[in-house]
Design an enzyme around this catalytic site. Sequence first.
Site, PDB file in Angstrom:
ATOM      1  N   VAL A 196      -4.369   1.858  -2.440  1.00  7.89           N
ATOM      2  CA  VAL A 196      -3.787   1.010  -3.485  1.00  7.89           C
ATOM      3  C   VAL A 196      -4.471  -0.357  -3.470  1.00  7.89           C
ATOM      4  CG1 VAL A 196      -1.858   0.189  -2.037  1.00  7.89           C
ATOM      5  CG2 VAL A 196      -1.626   0.155  -4.500  1.00  7.89           C
ATOM      6  N   GLY A 197      -4.865  -0.800  -2.272  1.00  9.04           N
ATOM      7  CA  GLY A 197      -5.564  -2.079  -2.161  1.00  9.04           C
ATOM      8  C   GLY A 197      -7.020  -1.913  -2.569  1.00  9.04           C
ATOM      9  N   GLY A 240       6.284  -6.755  -5.753  1.00  4.32           N
ATOM     10  CA  GLY A 240       5.748  -5.738  -6.670  1.00  4.32           C
ATOM     11  C   GLY A 240       6.497  -4.448  -6.422  1.00  4.32           C
ATOM     12  N   ARG A 241       5.797  -3.338  -6.678  1.00  2.00           N
ATOM     13  CA  ARG A 241       6.425  -2.018  -6.499  1.00  2.00           C
ATOM     14  C   ARG A 241       6.926  -1.829  -5.074  1.00  2.00           C
ATOM     15  NH1 ARG A 241       1.430  -1.079  -9.402  1.00  2.00           N
ATOM     16  NH2 ARG A 241       0.485  -1.386  -7.374  1.00  2.00           N
ATOM     17  N   ILE A 242       6.089  -2.217  -4.101  1.00  2.00           N
ATOM     18  CA  ILE A 242       6.456  -1.966  -2.703  1.00  2.00           C
ATOM     19  C   ILE A 242       7.591  -2.900  -2.270  1.00  2.00           C
ATOM     20  CG2 ILE A 242       5.596  -2.063  -0.314  1.00  2.00           C
ATOM     21  CD1 ILE A 242       2.890  -1.002  -1.460  1.00  2.00           C
ATOM     22  N   ARG A 265       8.984 -13.133 -11.203  1.00  2.00           N
ATOM     23  CA  ARG A 265       8.958 -11.822 -11.867  1.00  2.00           C
ATOM     24  C   ARG A 265      10.397 -11.529 -12.293  1.00  2.00           C
ATOM     25  NH1 ARG A 265       5.260  -7.478  -9.609  1.00  2.00           N
ATOM     26  NH2 ARG A 265       5.924  -6.805 -11.671  1.00  2.00           N
ATOM     27  N   ASP A 315       1.297  -3.962  10.668  1.00  2.00           N
ATOM     28  CA  ASP A 315       0.645  -2.661  10.475  1.00  2.00           C
ATOM     29  C   ASP A 315      -0.819  -2.866  10.137  1.00  2.00           C
ATOM     30  OD1 ASP A 315       0.578   0.208  10.164  1.00  2.00           O
ATOM     31  OD2 ASP A 315       0.450  -0.113   8.003  1.00  2.00           O
ATOM     32  N   HIS A 341      -2.346   0.605  11.124  1.00  2.00           N
ATOM     33  CA  HIS A 341      -2.487   0.765   9.671  1.00  2.00           C
ATOM     34  C   HIS A 341      -2.071   2.179   9.217  1.00  2.00           C
ATOM     35  CE1 HIS A 341      -4.829  -0.922   5.983  1.00  2.00           C
ATOM     36  NE2 HIS A 341      -3.778  -0.196   5.615  1.00  2.00           N
ATOM     37  N   ILE A 342      -0.780   2.476   9.390  1.00  2.00           N
ATOM     38  CA  ILE A 342      -0.304   3.832   9.068  1.00  2.00           C
ATOM     39  C   ILE A 342       0.782   3.834   7.984  1.00  2.00           C
ATOM     40  CG2 ILE A 342      -0.842   4.884  11.308  1.00  2.00           C
ATOM     41  CD1 ILE A 342       2.262   4.468  11.918  1.00  2.00           C
TER      42      ILE A 342
HETATM   43  O1  LIG Z   1      -3.608   0.063   2.921  1.00  2.00           O
HETATM   44  C1  LIG Z   1      -3.592   1.062   2.267  1.00  2.00           C
HETATM   45  C2  LIG Z   1      -3.948   1.135   0.898  1.00  2.00           C
HETATM   46  O2  LIG Z   1      -4.428   0.140   0.326  1.00  2.00           O
HETATM   47  O3  LIG Z   1      -3.794   2.213   0.302  1.00  2.00           O
END
Ligand SMILES: O=CC(=O)O
Length: 356
Positions: A111-112, A190-192, A216, A297, A321-322
Site C-alpha cells: 500500500v505504501g 485514513g482507512r487504516i 477529515r 512494526d 514489519h509483519i
Molecule cells: O508496509 C506494507 C505496505 O506498504 O504494504
Amino acid sequence: MWSFSQSKVLYKPFVAEFNTCCKLQAMKAAGKHLPKVYITRRIPPDGLTILKQSGSCEIEQWDSDDPVPRSELLKKVSGIQGLYCLLTEKIDKELLEAAGPNLKVVSTMSVGYDHLSLEELKKRRIRVGFTPDVLTEAVAELTVALLLATSRRLIEAVDEAKNGGWGTWKPLWMCGSGLTGSSVGILGLGRIGEAIVNRLKPFGVLKFLYNDVAPREELAAKISAEFVSLDELAKQSDFIMVCCALTPQTKGMCNKNLFSKMKRNAVFINTSRGAVVNQEDLYHALVNGQIAAAGLDVTVPEPLPTDHPLFKLKNCVILPHIASATVETRNAMSALAANNLLAGLKGDMMPKEVPL
Ligand SMILES: O=CC(=O)O
C-alpha cells in the site's frame, strides 16, 4: 468415484494452463511478442496464477524469498514493459533508465509507495499500481495486537515467566496501562486509522483524537474522532498510533519535540514507516522515561541490526514489519498487484492506481 466438484477442481486449472499454452503458441506463430514482465521476488500463489493464466505476458521472476540484488535487478529490467515489485525495491531514476523506454507499468505489492520515485515515473508516463484496502483489516488487527503487547508488557512478561523472574504473584509487578477510559491519538487518519478506531472502541476508549495534513471531517464524524494539532495530540493522548504515509512532510515527524510533549505514561505505536520516527530521539525518550513504552512494526533500516540499542530496551517491542502478514491478505495483495499490472499493460483502468 470422482464427484463432479472434485473433477471440476482438478480439471479447471488444467484447462486454464492448456488455454494459456495455446494462446502463447498462437502469438508466437503470428510473430507477435508478448510484453515482458519482471517479478522481483517469489510471491503468494494467487498473483502468479493470475499473471500466468492471462497468457498475455512473458514472465521472468527472481525466484527467491530474499530480494533480488540491485545489480541483477538493473540488468533484468532492461527492455521490460511491466515491473512487479515489492516495497524493498527502490524504483528510481537509475532503475528507470536501466529499464529503458518500453516500461509502461510498475505495480507494487504494497500500500505504501515511498520506495517509488513518483516524479521520475510521471516524467516517463509510467503508470503505477498499488494495493490499498485489501490489507486494511490485517494491518489494523496487528496494530491493536502490538498496542496490547506493548501496553500490557506481554513480551517482557513471557520472558520473565520463562526465565525464572516469576517469583510469586506481586501486586506491583508487571503493571501496564489499560485502554478503558483512555484517550487514543491517531497520527494520519485514513482507512487504516479508521479500522484501528473501530477495533479499539469495544475496549472502552473514552476519546479519539487525530492529526493529519487537514481535518477529515466526514470520516472523523463517522468514528467520533476530534481533529487537534500535533502538540495537542501529544499532550492529551495515552496512546499514540502512527498510521500516516511516509512523505517529505511526515519524515522524522515523531521526534524529541513530540516525545517531550507526551505524557510520561504514554505508549507510542508505529505500523506505518520507520522513517516517520527519529529513532535516536525515541531511544532517548524511552531511556529517560519521557514516555512509557513503544511498539514498532517498522524501523530504519529494515531489518534493524540485532545489536541496535532499541532491542536492548524492555519497554520497546519490535516486530519485523509483519502488519499485513496473514495468508489471505498477502494472497489478496499479490492478486491485486497482478491485476493492476495486467490492466496497465493493456492500457485499461487499473483496479488501484496511484494518481500521478
Ligand atoms: O508496509 C506494507 C505496505 O506498504 O504494504
